[in-house]
Write a protein that holds these residues in place. Structure first.
Motif, PDB file in Angstrom:
ATOM      1  N   GLU A  39       1.931 -45.958 -50.492  1.00 46.88           N
ATOM      2  CA  GLU A  39       0.891 -46.196 -51.506  1.00 46.88           C
ATOM      3  C   GLU A  39       0.522 -44.892 -52.209  1.00 46.88           C
ATOM      4  O   GLU A  39       0.786 -43.810 -51.707  1.00 46.88           O
ATOM      5  CB  GLU A  39      -0.356 -46.793 -50.844  1.00 46.88           C
ATOM      6  CG  GLU A  39      -0.103 -48.196 -50.322  1.00 46.88           C
ATOM      7  CD  GLU A  39      -1.334 -48.806 -49.669  1.00 46.88           C
ATOM      8  OE1 GLU A  39      -2.439 -48.253 -49.823  1.00 46.88           O
ATOM      9  OE2 GLU A  39      -1.163 -49.842 -49.005  1.00 46.88           O
ATOM     10  N   SER A  40      -0.140 -45.043 -53.356  1.00 49.13           N
ATOM     11  CA  SER A  40      -0.541 -43.841 -54.109  1.00 49.13           C
ATOM     12  C   SER A  40      -1.952 -43.408 -53.726  1.00 49.13           C
ATOM     13  O   SER A  40      -2.809 -44.253 -53.481  1.00 49.13           O
ATOM     14  CB  SER A  40      -0.524 -44.139 -55.605  1.00 49.13           C
ATOM     15  OG  SER A  40       0.800 -44.207 -56.033  1.00 49.13           O
ATOM     16  N   THR A  41      -2.132 -42.109 -53.642  1.00 49.72           N
ATOM     17  CA  THR A  41      -3.454 -41.541 -53.368  1.00 49.72           C
ATOM     18  C   THR A  41      -3.599 -40.272 -54.202  1.00 49.72           C
ATOM     19  O   THR A  41      -2.610 -39.578 -54.453  1.00 49.72           O
ATOM     20  CB  THR A  41      -3.601 -41.166 -51.868  1.00 49.72           C
ATOM     21  OG1 THR A  41      -3.302 -42.306 -51.088  1.00 49.72           O
ATOM     22  CG2 THR A  41      -4.989 -40.673 -51.532  1.00 49.72           C
ATOM     23  N   SER A  42      -4.834 -39.968 -54.593  1.00 50.06           N
ATOM     24  CA  SER A  42      -5.066 -38.705 -55.310  1.00 50.06           C
ATOM     25  C   SER A  42      -5.191 -37.560 -54.311  1.00 50.06           C
ATOM     26  O   SER A  42      -5.773 -37.731 -53.236  1.00 50.06           O
ATOM     27  CB  SER A  42      -6.372 -38.793 -56.106  1.00 50.06           C
ATOM     28  OG  SER A  42      -6.165 -39.603 -57.226  1.00 50.06           O
ATOM     29  N   PHE A  43      -4.651 -36.426 -54.706  1.00 47.99           N
ATOM     30  CA  PHE A  43      -4.767 -35.222 -53.875  1.00 47.99           C
ATOM     31  C   PHE A  43      -5.267 -34.075 -54.731  1.00 47.99           C
ATOM     32  O   PHE A  43      -5.034 -34.032 -55.948  1.00 47.99           O
ATOM     33  CB  PHE A  43      -3.409 -34.856 -53.271  1.00 47.99           C
ATOM     34  CG  PHE A  43      -3.013 -35.775 -52.140  1.00 47.99           C
ATOM     35  CD1 PHE A  43      -3.284 -35.444 -50.820  1.00 47.99           C
ATOM     36  CD2 PHE A  43      -2.397 -36.988 -52.417  1.00 47.99           C
ATOM     37  CE1 PHE A  43      -2.946 -36.301 -49.788  1.00 47.99           C
ATOM     38  CE2 PHE A  43      -2.049 -37.855 -51.385  1.00 47.99           C
ATOM     39  CZ  PHE A  43      -2.323 -37.513 -50.063  1.00 47.99           C
ATOM     40  N   VAL A  44      -5.972 -33.152 -54.069  1.00 50.41           N
ATOM     41  CA  VAL A  44      -6.400 -31.926 -54.748  1.00 50.41           C
ATOM     42  C   VAL A  44      -5.891 -30.728 -53.948  1.00 50.41           C
ATOM     43  O   VAL A  44      -5.645 -30.835 -52.748  1.00 50.41           O
ATOM     44  CB  VAL A  44      -7.941 -31.837 -54.878  1.00 50.41           C
ATOM     45  CG1 VAL A  44      -8.449 -32.774 -55.948  1.00 50.41           C
ATOM     46  CG2 VAL A  44      -8.620 -32.100 -53.549  1.00 50.41           C
ATOM     47  N   LEU A  45      -5.735 -29.600 -54.627  1.00 52.50           N
ATOM     48  CA  LEU A  45      -5.258 -28.380 -53.982  1.00 52.50           C
ATOM     49  C   LEU A  45      -6.372 -27.350 -54.015  1.00 52.50           C
ATOM     50  O   LEU A  45      -7.155 -27.316 -54.970  1.00 52.50           O
ATOM     51  CB  LEU A  45      -4.072 -27.815 -54.757  1.00 52.50           C
ATOM     52  CG  LEU A  45      -2.670 -28.338 -54.477  1.00 52.50           C
ATOM     53  CD1 LEU A  45      -2.576 -29.838 -54.598  1.00 52.50           C
ATOM     54  CD2 LEU A  45      -1.665 -27.669 -55.408  1.00 52.50           C
ATOM     55  N   ASP A  46      -6.432 -26.518 -52.992  1.00 50.56           N
ATOM     56  CA  ASP A  46      -7.364 -25.395 -52.983  1.00 50.56           C
ATOM     57  C   ASP A  46      -6.819 -24.361 -53.970  1.00 50.56           C
ATOM     58  O   ASP A  46      -5.833 -23.683 -53.694  1.00 50.56           O
ATOM     59  CB  ASP A  46      -7.412 -24.823 -51.554  1.00 50.56           C
ATOM     60  CG  ASP A  46      -8.340 -23.631 -51.433  1.00 50.56           C
ATOM     61  OD1 ASP A  46      -8.741 -23.075 -52.483  1.00 50.56           O
ATOM     62  OD2 ASP A  46      -8.642 -23.252 -50.300  1.00 50.56           O
ATOM     63  N   ARG A  47      -7.471 -24.245 -55.116  1.00 47.65           N
ATOM     64  CA  ARG A  47      -6.913 -23.410 -56.195  1.00 47.65           C
ATOM     65  C   ARG A  47      -6.838 -21.941 -55.817  1.00 47.65           C
ATOM     66  O   ARG A  47      -5.965 -21.209 -56.261  1.00 47.65           O
ATOM     67  CB  ARG A  47      -7.767 -23.553 -57.458  1.00 47.65           C
ATOM     68  CG  ARG A  47      -7.429 -24.791 -58.238  1.00 47.65           C
ATOM     69  CD  ARG A  47      -7.898 -24.656 -59.656  1.00 47.65           C
ATOM     70  NE  ARG A  47      -7.322 -23.496 -60.302  1.00 47.65           N
ATOM     71  CZ  ARG A  47      -7.848 -22.895 -61.357  1.00 47.65           C
ATOM     72  NH1 ARG A  47      -8.961 -23.340 -61.884  1.00 47.65           N
ATOM     73  NH2 ARG A  47      -7.266 -21.858 -61.901  1.00 47.65           N
ATOM     74  N   ASP A  48      -7.793 -21.496 -55.008  1.00 42.86           N
ATOM     75  CA  ASP A  48      -7.804 -20.076 -54.653  1.00 42.86           C
ATOM     76  C   ASP A  48      -6.697 -19.709 -53.673  1.00 42.86           C
ATOM     77  O   ASP A  48      -6.459 -18.538 -53.418  1.00 42.86           O
ATOM     78  CB  ASP A  48      -9.165 -19.688 -54.064  1.00 42.86           C
ATOM     79  CG  ASP A  48     -10.252 -19.806 -55.119  1.00 42.86           C
ATOM     80  OD1 ASP A  48      -9.955 -19.513 -56.293  1.00 42.86           O
ATOM     81  OD2 ASP A  48     -11.380 -20.210 -54.772  1.00 42.86           O
ATOM     82  N   ARG A  49      -6.067 -20.712 -53.082  1.00 41.40           N
ATOM     83  CA  ARG A  49      -5.025 -20.422 -52.105  1.00 41.40           C
ATOM     84  C   ARG A  49      -3.627 -20.607 -52.679  1.00 41.40           C
ATOM     85  O   ARG A  49      -2.649 -20.454 -51.952  1.00 41.40           O
ATOM     86  CB  ARG A  49      -5.184 -21.305 -50.860  1.00 41.40           C
ATOM     87  CG  ARG A  49      -6.573 -21.270 -50.246  1.00 41.40           C
ATOM     88  CD  ARG A  49      -6.960 -19.882 -49.762  1.00 41.40           C
ATOM     89  NE  ARG A  49      -6.309 -19.556 -48.515  1.00 41.40           N
ATOM     90  CZ  ARG A  49      -6.837 -19.799 -47.306  1.00 41.40           C
ATOM     91  NH1 ARG A  49      -8.015 -20.342 -47.209  1.00 41.40           N
ATOM     92  NH2 ARG A  49      -6.181 -19.465 -46.217  1.00 41.40           N
ATOM     93  N   LEU A  50      -3.513 -20.961 -53.954  1.00 42.61           N
ATOM     94  CA  LEU A  50      -2.176 -21.028 -54.565  1.00 42.61           C
ATOM     95  C   LEU A  50      -1.638 -19.613 -54.670  1.00 42.61           C
ATOM     96  O   LEU A  50      -2.376 -18.674 -54.966  1.00 42.61           O
ATOM     97  CB  LEU A  50      -2.253 -21.631 -55.968  1.00 42.61           C
ATOM     98  CG  LEU A  50      -2.617 -23.098 -56.093  1.00 42.61           C
ATOM     99  CD1 LEU A  50      -2.654 -23.514 -57.560  1.00 42.61           C
ATOM    100  CD2 LEU A  50      -1.596 -23.956 -55.355  1.00 42.61           C
TER     101      LEU A  50
END
Ligand code: ATP
Length: 372
Positions: free
Chosen positions: A349-360
């Protein structure tokens, strides 16, 4: 575990070791190339890297078991580069152990002390101290055949340590033990090394072992050191793409920046340089609610989020106390690692994800990290 002790003619002083411009060639193979390294007194330094990167060769050259093609090795202020191994006051512990079968535990530990000519009284004291630390004091009069594999290994370690060498070299010393015993023994080994304050060089290809045992880790690749630092440093602040992708399990996702922007994730600005690769660790990816808020309790300390992006959850794999998820969106795939699996996240199934921008992390075309 086999131990090999070499008696030193000079008493140990502070225990520092330094290596300058070390190169070791075998015919046309350059095993180690212009390597620089210093080990502080009492420090446990791990050489970590993939098979064939030159870890064992570096250790053996420092111990004097191989001749350096170029470069110098110092123990404190004394140059030992051309010294025979017997003169360097180094103790070695290898993965295969060989104790004297006809000698008791006491006899095995007494043996290396004969060569250095210390008094019977001091020898007895040291043997008793070491066996107590190793929790082997009840087995002093036992012969190796009556001991378990783990106990034999501890005797082998004790035999290397009892002489209090300038440098203790260990090459994959735990790889013959089963997983549980390996974890226990490495904790004991670390305690013992700290308690006795013996400078130690430790070779492993197992990053978990390295992270748990080291004061500092030198990550090696192709005959040279990519980065030296504390386990935290190496993990949190890798200086290049090799270290970033070698350390971490599952490894850091290495992404094409065009694909990253295409799916709607902002690449950190702050540098004029355009990254060739963008890296994100699996544990810095979090499921999000429909309005873009992270939906787990794991995000403490995270200050800036990427825009939420919808991914298909291809696979959810429970691994110990966490879950590894394979996420995809068109040709873009990511591995995420979650400590808990929120409701509503299901395979297929599809789910939204977010990334910790400061850790890219951003890397240039040579693999060097770009400050963002
Ligand atoms: P592993 O983790 O597999 O033990 P390593 O990182 O310890 O690997 P080394 O054993 O130091 O690597 O080997 C480094 C390189 O030198 C390899 O290419 C290896 O084939 C080569 N090498 C090592 N010893 C010799 C030798 N005696 N003769 C020729 N080549 C050698």
């Amino acid at each position: 575990m086999e131990t090999e002790s070499t008696s030193g003619s000079e008493p140990s002083t502070s225990g520092a070791v330094s290596v300058e411009g070390l190169t070791k060639e075998y015919d046309d193979v350059v095993a180690v190339s212009d390597l620089n390294l210093s080990i502080k007194p009492g420090e446990l330094l791990v050489l970590l890297g993939p098979s064939g990167c030159g870890k064992t060769t570096t250790l053996r050259t420092i111990a004097g078991l191989e001749h350096a093609t170029e470069g110098a090795v110092h123990f404190d202020d004394e140059e030992v580069t051309r010294q025979a191994p017997q003169r360097r006051d180094v103790a070695m512990v290898f993965q295969s152990y060989a104790l004297y079968p006809h000698k008791t535990v006491r006899g095995n530990l007494r043996f290396p002390l004969r060569k250095v000519g210390i008094s019977e009284e001091v020898a007895t004291e040291r043997i008793e101290e070491i066996t107590e630390l190793l929790e082997m004091d009840e087995h002093l009069e036992t012969r190796p055949a009556q001991l378990s594999g783990g106990q034999r290994q501890r005797v082998a370690v004790g035999r290397a340590l009892v002489r209090q060498p300038h440098l203790l070299c260990m090459d994959e010393p735990l790889s013959n033990l089963d997983a549980k015993l390996r974890v226990e023994t490495r904790a004991e080994l670390r305690q013992l090394q700290q308690r006795l304050d013996i400078t130690t060089l430790y070779v492993t290809h197992d990053q978990e072992e390295a992270m748990s045992i080291a004061d500092r880790i030198a990550v090696m690749n192709d005959g040279h050191i990519e980065q030296i630092g504390t386990p935290e440093d190496i993990y949190e602040h890798p200086t290049n793409e090799f270290v970033a992708s070698f350390i971490g399990d599952p490894p850091m996702n290495m992404l094409d920046p065009d694909n990253v922007t295409k799916v709607g994730i902002d690449i950190p600005a702050g540098s004029l340089e355009v990254p060739a690769t963008v890296g994100v660790r699996p544990e810095h990816i979090y499921p999000a609610t429909a309005d873009g808020e992270p939906s787990t309790e794991e995000q403490i300390g995270v200050e800036r989020w990427s825009n939420p992006v919808s991914f298909n959850v291809e696979l959810i794999e429970p691994v110990g106390r966490a879950y590894e998820l394979l996420l995809s969106r068109d040709a873009f795939t990511l591995t995420a690692r979650l400590r808990t699996l929120p409701e509503g996240v299901h395979e297929g199934e599809s789910t939204s994800f977010v990334l910790d921008r400061d850790r890219l992390m951003c890397f240039d075309s040579t693999g060097k990290v770009i400050d963002t």
